[in-house]
Scaffold this motif. Structure first.
Motif, PDB file in Angstrom:
ATOM      1  N   GLU A   1       0.800  -1.223   0.000  1.00  0.00           N
ATOM      2  CA  GLU A   1       0.000   0.000   0.000  1.00  0.00           C
ATOM      3  C   GLU A   1       0.834   1.275   0.000  1.00  0.00           C
ATOM      4  O   GLU A   1       0.474   2.249  -0.671  1.00  0.00           O
ATOM      5  CB  GLU A   1      -0.929  -0.004   1.215  1.00  0.00           C
ATOM      6  CG  GLU A   1      -2.025  -1.045   1.161  1.00  0.00           C
ATOM      7  CD  GLU A   1      -2.903  -1.027   2.395  1.00  0.00           C
ATOM      8  OE1 GLU A   1      -4.016  -1.586   2.341  1.00  0.00           O
ATOM      9  OE2 GLU A   1      -2.475  -0.460   3.441  1.00  0.00           O
ATOM     10  N   ARG A   2       1.956   1.277   0.755  1.00  0.00           N
ATOM     11  CA  ARG A   2       2.593   2.582   0.978  1.00  0.00           C
ATOM     12  C   ARG A   2       4.111   2.600   1.092  1.00  0.00           C
ATOM     13  O   ARG A   2       4.693   3.668   1.361  1.00  0.00           O
ATOM     14  CB  ARG A   2       1.985   3.236   2.221  1.00  0.00           C
ATOM     15  CG  ARG A   2       2.020   2.391   3.470  1.00  0.00           C
ATOM     16  CD  ARG A   2       1.215   3.050   4.600  1.00  0.00           C
ATOM     17  NE  ARG A   2       1.203   2.252   5.816  1.00  0.00           N
ATOM     18  CZ  ARG A   2       0.347   1.272   6.057  1.00  0.00           C
ATOM     19  NH1 ARG A   2      -0.578   0.977   5.165  1.00  0.00           N
ATOM     20  NH2 ARG A   2       0.391   0.583   7.188  1.00  0.00           N
ATOM     21  N   ALA A   3       4.796   1.481   0.887  1.00  0.00           N
ATOM     22  CA  ALA A   3       6.261   1.527   0.946  1.00  0.00           C
ATOM     23  C   ALA A   3       6.802   2.314  -0.239  1.00  0.00           C
ATOM     24  O   ALA A   3       6.312   2.207  -1.365  1.00  0.00           O
ATOM     25  CB  ALA A   3       6.832   0.121   0.950  1.00  0.00           C
ATOM     26  N   GLU A   4       7.824   3.115   0.017  1.00  0.00           N
ATOM     27  CA  GLU A   4       8.438   3.900  -1.044  1.00  0.00           C
ATOM     28  C   GLU A   4       9.346   3.027  -1.896  1.00  0.00           C
ATOM     29  O   GLU A   4       9.828   1.974  -1.450  1.00  0.00           O
ATOM     30  CB  GLU A   4       9.238   5.058  -0.448  1.00  0.00           C
ATOM     31  CG  GLU A   4       8.388   6.069   0.303  1.00  0.00           C
ATOM     32  CD  GLU A   4       9.220   7.184   0.908  1.00  0.00           C
ATOM     33  OE1 GLU A   4      10.457   7.131   0.768  1.00  0.00           O
ATOM     34  OE2 GLU A   4       8.630   8.098   1.517  1.00  0.00           O
ATOM     35  N   ALA A   5       9.596   3.476  -3.115  1.00  0.00           N
ATOM     36  CA  ALA A   5      10.456   2.733  -4.035  1.00  0.00           C
ATOM     37  C   ALA A   5      11.868   2.633  -3.486  1.00  0.00           C
ATOM     38  O   ALA A   5      12.389   3.580  -2.884  1.00  0.00           O
ATOM     39  CB  ALA A   5      10.473   3.419  -5.402  1.00  0.00           C
ATOM     40  N   GLY A   6      12.483   1.469  -3.667  1.00  0.00           N
ATOM     41  CA  GLY A   6      13.873   1.273  -3.269  1.00  0.00           C
ATOM     42  C   GLY A   6      14.085   1.066  -1.790  1.00  0.00           C
ATOM     43  O   GLY A   6      15.197   1.275  -1.298  1.00  0.00           O
ATOM     44  N   THR A   7      13.055   0.622  -1.060  1.00  0.00           N
ATOM     45  CA  THR A   7      13.178   0.439   0.390  1.00  0.00           C
ATOM     46  C   THR A   7      13.268  -1.040   0.758  1.00  0.00           C
ATOM     47  O   THR A   7      12.775  -1.914   0.044  1.00  0.00           O
ATOM     48  CB  THR A   7      11.986   1.072   1.130  1.00  0.00           C
ATOM     49  OG1 THR A   7      10.761   0.578   0.574  1.00  0.00           O
ATOM     50  CG2 THR A   7      12.021   2.581   0.991  1.00  0.00           C
ATOM     51  N   LEU A   8      13.892  -1.286   1.895  1.00  0.00           N
ATOM     52  CA  LEU A   8      14.099  -2.640   2.403  1.00  0.00           C
ATOM     53  C   LEU A   8      13.650  -2.680   3.845  1.00  0.00           C
ATOM     54  O   LEU A   8      13.934  -1.764   4.621  1.00  0.00           O
ATOM     55  CB  LEU A   8      15.586  -3.002   2.281  1.00  0.00           C
ATOM     56  CG  LEU A   8      16.033  -4.418   2.621  1.00  0.00           C
ATOM     57  CD1 LEU A   8      17.287  -4.776   1.813  1.00  0.00           C
ATOM     58  CD2 LEU A   8      16.346  -4.563   4.111  1.00  0.00           C
TER      59      LEU A   8
END
Length: 440
Positions: free
Chosen positions: A209-216
């Motif tokens: 739903e809401r994780a930003e691009a390029g996140t772990l």
């Protein structure tokens, strides 16, 4: 609402992810190897195989808003990398989401401080190429894919995962086992970062739903659970009361394979704070030890009212576990919190009759402190009968044990019997009786 293509939808983690995506209002499309093994859950199913990149690309049609890869890797680096490329290809330039499942074993041994998402990787052989796939996924953010990686800890819950293996080992060996890197002595304690499968599934929903691009993200609810405690609880689930026994890693390698045995012997401490702080993730299920000892890994009869649901069964189990914890920890106030305040009654194992909250409270504060200096007891549910949706009776087996988990052969067992009432949504003890088991 989002339309989510899910790989691994019938697997241990994937099935929980499918359930929670649906619960949060999203439409799940399952991707499987063929129509013949259709699970029959009323979901759309598309055909695709990790070894056939073209089938994966064809499955990611323009109506798919997000792709979640929770399928078991093939074990071949080139094959898995090609599969990820095939899934990403239709997403590039669209801003759509891609969530990839890795794992904390890519971190290797972490040392005494919990490792965050910025910690360097030092993967075990069993996940040797996984960091390369992680980087491949995260790099897709530069091509306008909302790409993210989740590293689950050791997953428990729903009676499955690696903890289920420990239950089976305890049952087969008649002793709780844990893999010890330094032989029978056990060496330094081993810890596992752990997470309940339903809490983990909610992290996937948050990422979609809401994780930003390029996140772990680290999917870890408990950063460092002592494996000896997990093994003891697994023994309890297997109905094997005994002190946990270190299983020399060489023996475990012969039985489980070297790569897997070495992973089970890995000592890790891993932080999962970032997902709480940035995604609002709130893991709230029972911890691993409680889940094994008194939760989803135990089976017992549930009878009676069909209006009592799974939440009520879990709440009753949590109440009995709370009584056990209060007794073991000598916490009179915690023990009393499980009783109704309105006219409860209790007959002790020695036949003493107590009536009313004040009388039970005074007795508990008198006898409980100091009572567990040399030994304690475990409480296992044997049967729950829902007389009505708000009234339940519970049969419990109470077994005296030493603090290392071995049973006290010369101490009588008890058979607590609880009558529970649901007051304002909370189950509490209305009446209780404990009966000693006399043998001979």
């Amino acid at each position: 609402m989002m339309k989510v293509l899910l790989l691994g939808a019938t697997g241990y983690v994937g099935s929980a992810v499918a359930d929670h995506l649906t619960r949060f209002g999203h439409e799940v499309v399952e991707l499987g190897r063929g129509a013949a093994d259709r699970p029959g859950r009323g979901r759309e199913r598309r055909v695709g195989d990790l070894t056939d990149p073209g089938s994966l690309t064809r499955a990611v049609t323009p109506d798919i808003d997000a792709v979640v890869h929770a399928a078991t890797p093939t074990g071949d680096a080139a094959t898995d990398a090609a599969a990820v490329d095939a899934l990403l290809a239709p997403l590039r330039g669209t801003g759509r989401a891609f969530v990839y499942t890795s794992g904390v074993w890519v971190l290797g041994a972490t040392g005494p401080d919990p490792a965050g998402e910025d910690a360097p990787t030092d993967p075990l052989p069993i996940v040797g190429y996984r960091p390369l796939i992680e980087r491949q996924v995260l790099a897709a953010a530069a091509d306008e894919v909302r790409a993210t990686v989740i590293r689950p800890g050791i997953v428990h819950g729903r009676g499955g995962g690696i903890p289920a293996l420990l239950v089976n080992l305890a049952r087969d060996h008649r002793a709780p086992l844990f893999v010890a890197p330094d032989g029978e002595a056990g060496g330094a304690p081993v810890h596992w970062p752990m997470v309940h499968v339903d809490d983990l599934a909610e992290l996937y929903v948050a990422a979609v739903e809401r994780a930003e691009a390029g996140t772990l993200w680290h999917g870890v609810a408990e950063p460092a659970v002592p494996v000896r405690d997990v093994a003891r609880a697994a023994g309890r689930a297997a109905d094997v009361l005994a002190a946990p026994r270190a299983w020399p890693v060489e023996e475990a390698r012969a039985a489980l394979g070297a790569a897997f045995a070495d992973a089970l012997a890995l000592d890790q401490r891993v932080a999962g704070d970032a997902a709480r702080q940035r995604l609002g993730w709130r893991p709230a299920r029972a911890g691993a030890v409680a889940d094994l000892a008194t939760g989803s890994y135990r089976t017992y009869e549930v009878l009676g009212s069909p209006d009592a649901g799974e939440d009520d069964v879990r709440a009753v189990a949590a109440l009995v576990a709370g009584v056990e914890h209060a007794q073991q920890s000598e916490l009179p106030d915690a023990f009393m919190s499980h009783f109704r305040t309105e006219d409860p009654v209790w007959t002790t194992a020695h036949g003493r009759r107590l009536a009313g909250w004040e009388e039970i409270n005074a007795f508990t504060h008198k006898v409980l402190p100091g009572a567990m200096r040399e030994s304690t007891a475990v409480y296992d549910i044997e049967r729950v009968l829902f007389v009505r949706p708000d009234v339940a009776v519970v049969n419990v087996r109470q077994r005296p044990v030493r603090w290392d988990g071995t049973p006290l052969a010369d101490a009588p067992e008890g058979r607590p019997f609880y009558v529970l009432a649901k007051d304002a949504g909370t189950w509490r003890i209305a009446a209780a009786q404990n009966t000693q088991v006399v043998t001979g």
